[in-house]
Design an enzyme around this catalytic site. Structure first.
Site, mmCIF file in Angstrom:
data_model
loop_
_atom_site.group_PDB
_atom_site.id
_atom_site.type_symbol
_atom_site.label_atom_id
_atom_site.label_comp_id
_atom_site.label_asym_id
_atom_site.label_seq_id
_atom_site.Cartn_x
_atom_site.Cartn_y
_atom_site.Cartn_z
ATOM 1 N N HIS A 243 0.835 -1.204 0.000
ATOM 2 C CA HIS A 243 0.000 0.000 0.000
ATOM 3 C C HIS A 243 0.873 1.259 0.000
ATOM 4 C CE1 HIS A 243 -3.446 -2.522 0.548
ATOM 5 N NE2 HIS A 243 -4.266 -1.506 0.786
ATOM 6 N N HIS A 296 1.143 -2.915 9.079
ATOM 7 C CA HIS A 296 2.595 -3.062 8.854
ATOM 8 C C HIS A 296 3.450 -2.469 9.992
ATOM 9 C CE1 HIS A 296 2.717 -4.822 4.836
ATOM 10 N NE2 HIS A 296 1.682 -4.077 4.536
HETATM 11 C C1 LIG Z 1 -3.448 12.771 -25.455
HETATM 12 C C2 LIG Z 1 -4.096 11.900 -24.462
HETATM 13 C C3 LIG Z 1 -3.353 10.621 -24.183
HETATM 14 C C4 LIG Z 1 -3.916 9.988 -22.958
HETATM 15 C C5 LIG Z 1 -3.376 8.575 -22.686
HETATM 16 C C6 LIG Z 1 -2.123 8.623 -21.951
HETATM 17 C C7 LIG Z 1 -1.583 7.568 -21.421
HETATM 18 C C8 LIG Z 1 -2.248 6.246 -21.326
HETATM 19 C C9 LIG Z 1 -1.554 5.280 -22.223
HETATM 20 C C10 LIG Z 1 -2.023 4.062 -22.398
HETATM 21 C C11 LIG Z 1 -3.199 3.517 -21.588
HETATM 22 C C12 LIG Z 1 -4.008 2.624 -22.449
HETATM 23 C C13 LIG Z 1 -4.948 1.899 -21.921
HETATM 24 C C14 LIG Z 1 -5.077 1.785 -20.430
HETATM 25 C C15 LIG Z 1 -6.417 1.221 -20.016
HETATM 26 C C16 LIG Z 1 -6.531 0.482 -19.009
HETATM 27 C C17 LIG Z 1 -5.280 -0.013 -18.319
HETATM 28 C C18 LIG Z 1 -5.502 -0.244 -16.877
HETATM 29 C C19 LIG Z 1 -4.295 -0.931 -16.448
HETATM 30 C C20 LIG Z 1 -4.461 -1.376 -15.063
HETATM 31 O O1 LIG Z 1 -4.076 -0.675 -14.231
HETATM 32 S S1 LIG Z 1 -5.146 -2.904 -14.786
HETATM 33 C C21 LIG Z 1 -4.610 -3.346 -13.234
HETATM 34 C C22 LIG Z 1 -5.532 -3.030 -12.142
HETATM 35 N N1 LIG Z 1 -4.958 -3.626 -10.972
HETATM 36 C C23 LIG Z 1 -4.606 -2.880 -9.969
HETATM 37 O O2 LIG Z 1 -4.722 -1.704 -10.003
HETATM 38 C C24 LIG Z 1 -4.035 -3.642 -8.749
HETATM 39 C C25 LIG Z 1 -3.489 -2.668 -7.728
HETATM 40 N N2 LIG Z 1 -3.126 -3.386 -6.526
HETATM 41 C C26 LIG Z 1 -1.877 -3.722 -6.208
HETATM 42 O O3 LIG Z 1 -0.937 -3.425 -6.897
HETATM 43 C C27 LIG Z 1 -1.701 -4.499 -4.943
HETATM 44 O O4 LIG Z 1 -2.903 -5.055 -4.560
HETATM 45 C C28 LIG Z 1 -1.163 -3.675 -3.791
HETATM 46 C C29 LIG Z 1 0.091 -2.951 -4.155
HETATM 47 C C30 LIG Z 1 -2.204 -2.679 -3.297
HETATM 48 C C31 LIG Z 1 -0.720 -4.728 -2.735
HETATM 49 O O5 LIG Z 1 -1.229 -4.931 -1.864
HETATM 50 P P1 LIG Z 1 -1.436 -6.042 -0.678
HETATM 51 O O6 LIG Z 1 -2.742 -5.730 -0.083
HETATM 52 O O7 LIG Z 1 -1.256 -7.412 -1.158
HETATM 53 O O8 LIG Z 1 -0.214 -5.812 0.307
HETATM 54 P P2 LIG Z 1 0.022 -4.790 1.476
HETATM 55 O O9 LIG Z 1 1.343 -5.120 1.987
HETATM 56 O O10 LIG Z 1 -0.186 -3.409 1.074
HETATM 57 O O11 LIG Z 1 -1.139 -5.088 2.594
HETATM 58 C C32 LIG Z 1 -1.120 -6.162 3.495
HETATM 59 C C33 LIG Z 1 -2.501 -6.228 4.116
HETATM 60 O O12 LIG Z 1 -2.800 -4.989 4.803
HETATM 61 C C34 LIG Z 1 -3.991 -4.464 4.341
HETATM 62 N N3 LIG Z 1 -3.925 -2.997 4.296
HETATM 63 C C35 LIG Z 1 -2.843 -2.208 4.159
HETATM 64 N N4 LIG Z 1 -3.190 -0.928 4.152
HETATM 65 C C36 LIG Z 1 -4.535 -0.904 4.273
HETATM 66 C C37 LIG Z 1 -5.482 0.148 4.311
HETATM 67 N N5 LIG Z 1 -5.139 1.425 4.234
HETATM 68 N N6 LIG Z 1 -6.780 -0.165 4.440
HETATM 69 C C38 LIG Z 1 -7.159 -1.450 4.528
HETATM 70 N N7 LIG Z 1 -6.310 -2.490 4.479
HETATM 71 C C39 LIG Z 1 -5.024 -2.209 4.354
HETATM 72 C C40 LIG Z 1 -4.139 -5.020 2.949
HETATM 73 O O13 LIG Z 1 -5.468 -5.008 2.525
HETATM 74 C C41 LIG Z 1 -3.577 -6.409 3.074
HETATM 75 O O14 LIG Z 1 -4.550 -7.240 3.577
HETATM 76 P P3 LIG Z 1 -4.847 -8.661 2.888
HETATM 77 O O15 LIG Z 1 -3.538 -9.386 2.846
HETATM 78 O O16 LIG Z 1 -5.847 -9.267 3.774
HETATM 79 O O17 LIG Z 1 -5.378 -8.375 1.536
#
Ligand SMILES: CCCCC/C=C\C/C=C\C/C=C\C/C=C\CCCC(=O)SCCNC(=O)CCNC(=O)[C@H](O)C(C)(C)COP(=O)(O)OP(=O)(O)OC[C@H]1O[C@@H](n2cnc3c(N)ncnc32)[C@H](O)[C@@H]1OP(=O)(O)O
Length: 334
Positions: A243, A296
């Site tokens: 996070h 954490h």
């Molecule tokens: C001229 C104009 C031009 C414009 C264009 C310009 C540029 C664009 C160019 C091209 C683009 C073209 C097309 C794009 C279109 C679409 C593309 C989209 C692409 C994508 O993008 S598609 C992917 C979507 N995919 C995501 O986006 C996933 C995001 N995700 C992650 O990357 C992980 O998920 C992360 C890092 C969050 C890891 O996380 P983690 O959860 O495994 O680990 P962490 O150590 O943090 O947490 C341990 C435990 O603490 C809890 N915890 C901590 N903090 C907390 C809080 N605050 N509240 C509640 N709980 C909390 C957790 O919930 C967890 O709990 P538990 O283990 O139970 O789950």
């Protein structure tokens, strides 16, 4: 204009024209060669000092009407031309010759937030809905954090008048690549999971074969995702806060891309697109504070933050020091 000696070629060029303006140096077009128009006639495009323009065109003025036609006109019927409008260069105060004052302020928001959150967690963490892993904002927004960052970035980018959208897409791709390698996949387990395993972390699962059904066994999952899949507990190593990483990385990316719009203080700043970016930045900030308070260890949050600043530091602070690298990835503009 306060200008540090170590400013970049891009900034120097833009700042020079601002100096001209400050000194009241207005070009008298009637004195110039008719074949060399000094100011655009129909539409002039003004780009900020941080535009996607290459260093050679960093003065940021693009003539869009036919200069040849204009050159063919006799001198006396040239329409009155407006004075050369300088790019909306804003005063840049450099701190330590490396970052601008505004970049530094933005940069400091995140370690300060983590520090305050950690302090609250030590003193007296309040009971809160945000302390639940299953809270709506975590599950719907942060767990899909890069998706929301992408959408918001597109909302911001779509209204810009920059000359080279490809550079903007390159910067987005680099930011996405770093997020992907760090949290999703790095020739197998992502970097954050490799660090966890490398520091002695393992996936523990309860063994139902034992009498109590509670004895823990090490499962051979090599990623947090795999461990979660077998209902295991990912424990024992240095578990970098994903996070802290994601929220810092996404926020710095959005801030630094938005900065020229903020500094220009023009109509773009008041657009709904800008407000949408600010809403997401506010949400990311709040969720980071919640991570600081409820989740954490302190070191895991710090390492998450350190990895979160890496890409933005390279692209927005170090790269602009090199003319060649700036040509490759461009720089944010309006
Ligand atoms: C001229 C104009 C031009 C414009 C264009 C310009 C540029 C664009 C160019 C091209 C683009 C073209 C097309 C794009 C279109 C679409 C593309 C989209 C692409 C994508 O993008 S598609 C992917 C979507 N995919 C995501 O986006 C996933 C995001 N995700 C992650 O990357 C992980 O998920 C992360 C890092 C969050 C890891 O996380 P983690 O959860 O495994 O680990 P962490 O150590 O943090 O947490 C341990 C435990 O603490 C809890 N915890 C901590 N903090 C907390 C809080 N605050 N509240 C509640 N709980 C909390 C957790 O919930 C967890 O709990 P538990 O283990 O139970 O789950």
């Amino acid at each position: 204009m306060p200008q540090n000696a170590s400013s970049t070629p891009l900034q120097e060029s833009a700042d020079q024209s601002t100096v001209q303006e400050a000194q009241g140096t207005v070009v008298d077009n009637s004195q110039t060669e008719p074949t060399e128009p000094t100011a655009p006639t129909t539409r002039e495009r003004v780009a900020g000092p941080d535009t996607d323009a290459t260093p050679n065109s960093s003065i940021g003025i693009v003539f869009e009407d036919s200069e040849i036609d204009r050159a063919l006109l006799p001198v006396h019927i040239h329409p009155p031309t407006p004075p050369l409008t300088p790019p909306p260069a804003y005063p840049r105060r450099y701190v330590g010759g490396l970052v601008t004052f505004e970049q530094l302020c933005i940069f400091l928001i995140y370690p300060t937030t983590i520090a305050i959150g950690s302090l609250i967690s030590i003193v007296s963490p309040p009971e809160s809905y945000f302390g639940l892993r299953t809270n709506f904002f975590n599950v719907f927004f942060v767990k899909n954090g890069w998706f929301w960052t992408t959408i918001t970035f597109m909302v911001h980018s779509i209204r810009l008048r920059i000359s080279k959208p490809s550079k903007l897409a390159i910067r987005y791709t680099l930011a996405t690549l770093w997020w992907f390698l760090f949290t999703q996949w790095f020739f197998g387990a992502p970097i954050m999971d490799r660090v966890f395993i490398g520091t002695g972390g393992k996936c523990f699962v309860n063994d139902p074969e034992t009498e109590s059904g509670q004895e823990r066994q090490v499962h051979d999952s090599w990623s947090s995702f795999g461990c979660r899949h077998v209902n295991g507990e990912w424990a024992g190593g240095h578990d970098i806060s994903g996070h802290c990483f994601l929220l810092t990385h996404a926020s710095l990316f959005l801030w630094y891309e938005l900065l020229p719009v903020i500094m220009e203080r023009g109509p773009l700043l008041r657009q709904i697109n800008t407000k949408i970016v600010f809403v997401l930045l506010a949400l990311w900030w709040w969720m980071l504070l919640m991570t600081g308070i409820y989740f954490h260890t302190y070191t895991e949050k710090i390492t998450g933050w350190l990895c979160g600043i890496a890409e933005a530091t390279i692209i927005y602070i170090l790269v602009p020091k090199s003319r060649m690298l700036t040509t490759l990835v461009g720089a944010p503009g309006v």
